[in-house]
Design an enzyme around this catalytic site. Structure first.
Site, PDB file in Angstrom:
ATOM      1  CG  HIS A   1       3.049   0.651 -43.445  1.00 39.33           C
ATOM      2  ND1 HIS A   1       2.824  -0.671 -43.745  1.00 39.33           N
ATOM      3  CD2 HIS A   1       3.713   1.179 -44.502  1.00 39.33           C
ATOM      4  CE1 HIS A   1       3.346  -0.936 -44.945  1.00 39.33           C
ATOM      5  NE2 HIS A   1       3.878   0.166 -45.426  1.00 39.33           N
TER       6      HIS A   1
ATOM      7  CE  LYS B   1      11.547   1.843 -49.859  1.00 38.41           C
ATOM      8  NZ  LYS B   1      10.757   0.749 -49.286  1.00 38.41           N
TER       9      LYS B   1
END
EC number: 4.1.1.39
Length: 477
Positions: free
Chosen positions: A294, A175
Site C-alpha cells: 500500500h 470496512k
C-alpha cells in the site's frame, strides 16, 4: 596519475564561493549506460538563471556544497560529481525548467533504495535558491537494478500460485477500516471470499490497535479464507498487514502469517520505510509469501505538480525494493490519476522494457532486464459500473479492488462480491468476443443484470455515483 589519486596540489587550494554552473553544468556531457539519470522540474528563485539552478541541484545531490573545500583536492570530482547535462523550458510556464542530471553509479550503495533517495531527493529539496523542486523521473541502469532482488515473486509466479489466469483479480478492503473486532472482521472476509472475490484486504491503518490485536486478526482471517476455499474450490487470500513500529515486529508478524499457511502479507512501504520494505520482500521470497504494497502517504509527496516527487519514481523504487502488488490509482474512481499518466507508470511496474514517451510522462527509456513485474491495484471509489472501463484500462494483470463497492451492497457482503464477479466475468467475455468495452460497457453490464439479481441490485444503488474532478497533476502541454 590515476583519477582516484589525482589532486590539485599543482594549482593550490583557492578558498571561496563560486557559481555551481562552473563545475556542475556540463551540456557537452554524453551520458553513460551506467549513469542514473534524473529529470527534475526546477522553479528557481527570481534572478537565478536555469543553468545555475540545474547545476545547484546536481551539486547538492552529489558531491557539492556551498563553498569550495580543500578536501576536493583529495578526490576526483570529475569521476564522482553529478552533472546537469540538459535543460529545457516547461511548456506554458514562465519560470520553470526540466533539468536533466546524470549521476555516476559509484555514488550509490548496491541494493539500497534508501541510499539512492537520500542523495537524489535529500537536502537539495530545501535549497533556498529554488522556489520549488520536483523529481519527475529516474532512469535506473541495468548495472544498478541488477543489484536488487526486486519483487518477491512477480506476476507469472503469482498466477501460478493462485491458479488464476485470463482475467483481472478481484479484491475488497474490509470496512469500516477501524473498530471491528477480530471475529467480526474475519466474518466479513469470509462472506466476501465465498461470494466470489479472490482477495480481501486489511486497510493500510489496520496494524495492532486495542480493538483488534494483530494476532487475533491473523487467526480469524486465516480461518475465513480456508473456509471460503473449501466451499468454492478456489485459492483465496487476505492481505495481512504486517506493518509495525519496528522491523523486528514486522518480521515477527510475517513469520506468523507463514506459519498459518496464508499466501500473502501486506506492507505500507512509504510510512514503513524502504529499508523495512526491502527486508520484508527478501523474507517473502525466501518463504513463499506474496507481498501486497500500500502507498499510504504518497500524495503528501507526489500530488503537487511543482514540488516533491512524481509517483512514477515511487513506483520504480517499489519495484526495486520489492512488492508483488501496489496501489496505482483507478483513473475512474475517487482518487487522483490522469489516464495516460497512470498507464505510463503502470507499464513501468509491469513491463520489462518501456520506451521514452513524454505524452505519458515517461522521460527515459527504462530496461528492467529480468526483474519481475508488479501487479497494479486499482482501488478507491469504484463500483460495478466502472468494471468495463477498469477491465479495458488495466487489462488482465491487475487487481480491481472494491471496498465500499462490495460491502455497500444492499443485500450484504457475499451478494456484493457476487455482483463484482459477475460484472467482471461479463466484461472479460465481451472483450474476448471482440466487443468495445469503452463504448459498449454500460450495455454489457445491463445485459448481465438479467441473470444476476445481485448485480442488478448493485447497479441500482450506484447508478448515479460519479467522482468528476479535474486531476491536479497533469501532463505538460
Amino acid at each position: 596519475m590515476s583519477p582516484q589519486t589525482e589532486t590539485k596540489a599543482s594549482v593550490g587550494f583557492q578558498a571561496g564561493v563560486k557559481d555551481y554552473k562552473l563545475t556542475y553544468y556540463t551540456p557537452e556531457y554524453e551520458t553513460k549506460d551506467t549513469d542514473i539519470l534524473a529529470a527534475f522540474r526546477v522553479t528557481p528563485q527570481p534572478g537565478v538563471p536555469p543553468e545555475e539552478a540545474g547545476a545547484a541541484v546536481a551539486a547538492e545531490s552529489s558531491t557539492g556544497t556551498w563553498t569550495t573545500v580543500w578536501t576536493d583536492g583529495l578526490t576526483s570530482l570529475d569521476r564522482y560529481k553529478g552533472r546537469c547535462y540538459h535543460i529545457e523550458p516547461v511548456a506554458g510556464e514562465d519560470n520553470q525548467w526540466i533539468c536533466y542530471v546524470a549521476y555516476p553509479l559509484d555514488l550509490f550503495e548496491e541494493g539500497s533504495v534508501t541510499n539512492m533517495f537520500t542523495s537524489i531527493v535529500g537536502n537539495v529539496f530545501g535549497f533556498k535558491a529554488l522556489r520549488a523542486l520536483r523529481l519527475e523521473d529516474l532512469r535506473i541502469p541495468v548495472a544498478y537494478s541488477k543489484t536488487f532482488q526486486g519483487p518477491p515473486h512477480g506476476i507469472q509466479v503469482e498466477r501460478d500460485k493462485l491458479n488464476k489466469y485470463g482475467r483481472p483479480l478481484l479484491g475488497c478492503t474490509i470496512k469500516p477500516k477501524l473498530g471491528l473486532s477480530a471475529k467480526n472482521y474475519g466474518r466479513a472476509c469470509y462472506e466476501c471470499l465465498r461470494g466470489g472475490l479472490d482477495f480481501t484486504k486489511d486497510d493500510e491503518n489496520v496494524n495492532s490497535q486495542p480493538f483488534m490485536r494483530w494476532r487475533d486478526r491473523f487467526v480469524f482471517c486465516a480461518e475465513a479464507l480456508y473456509k471460503a476455499q473449501a466451499e468454492t474450490g478456489e485459492i483465496k487470500g487476505h492481505y495481512l498487514n504486517a506493518t509495525a513500529g519496528t522491523c523486528e515486529e514486522m518480521i515477527k508478524r510475517a513469520v506468523f502469517a507463514r506459519e498459518l499457511g496464508v499466501p500473502i502479507v501486506m506492507h505500507d512501504y512509504i510510512t514503513g520505510g524502504f529499508t523495512a520494505n526491502t527486508s520484508l520482500a527478501h523474507y517473502c521470497r525466501d518463504n513463499g509469501l506474496l507481498l501486497h504494497i500500500h502507498r499510504a502517504m504518497h500524495a503528501v509527496i507526489d500530488r503537487q505538480k511543482n514540488h516533491g516527487m512524481h509517483f512514477r519514481v515511487l513506483a520504480k523504487a517499489l519495484r526495486m525494493s520489492g512488492g508483488d502488488h501496489i496501489h496505482s490509482g483507478t483513473v475512474v474512481g475517487k482518487l487522483e490519476g490522469e489516464r495516460e499518466m497512470t498507464l505510463g507508470f503502470v507499464d513501468l511496474l509491469r513491463d520489462d522494457f518501456i520506451e521514452k514517451d513524454r505524452a505519458r510522462g515517461i522521460f527515459f527509456t527504462q530496461d528492467w532486464a529480468s526483474m519481475p513485474g508488479v501487479i497494479p491495484v486499482a482501488s478507491g471509489g469504484i463500483h460495478v459500473w466502472h468494471m468495463p472501463a477498469l477491465t479495458e484500462i488495466f487489462g488482465d494483470d491487475s487487481v480491481l479492488q472494491f471496498g465500499g463497492g462490495t460491502l455497500g451492497h444492499p443485500w450484504g457482503n457475499a451478494p456484493g462480491a457476487a455482483a463484482n464477479r459477475v460484472a467482471l466475468e461479463a466484461c472479460v467475455q465481451a472483450r474476448n468476443e471482440g466487443r468495445d468495452l469503452a463504448r459498449e460497457g454500460n450495455e454489457i453490464i445491463r445485459a448481465a443484470c438479467k441473470w444476476s439479481p445481485e448485480l442488478a441490485a448493485a447497479c441500482e444503488v450506484w447508478k448515479a455515483i460519479k467522482f468528476e474532478f479535474e486531476p491536479v497533476d497533469t501532463i505538460d502541454n
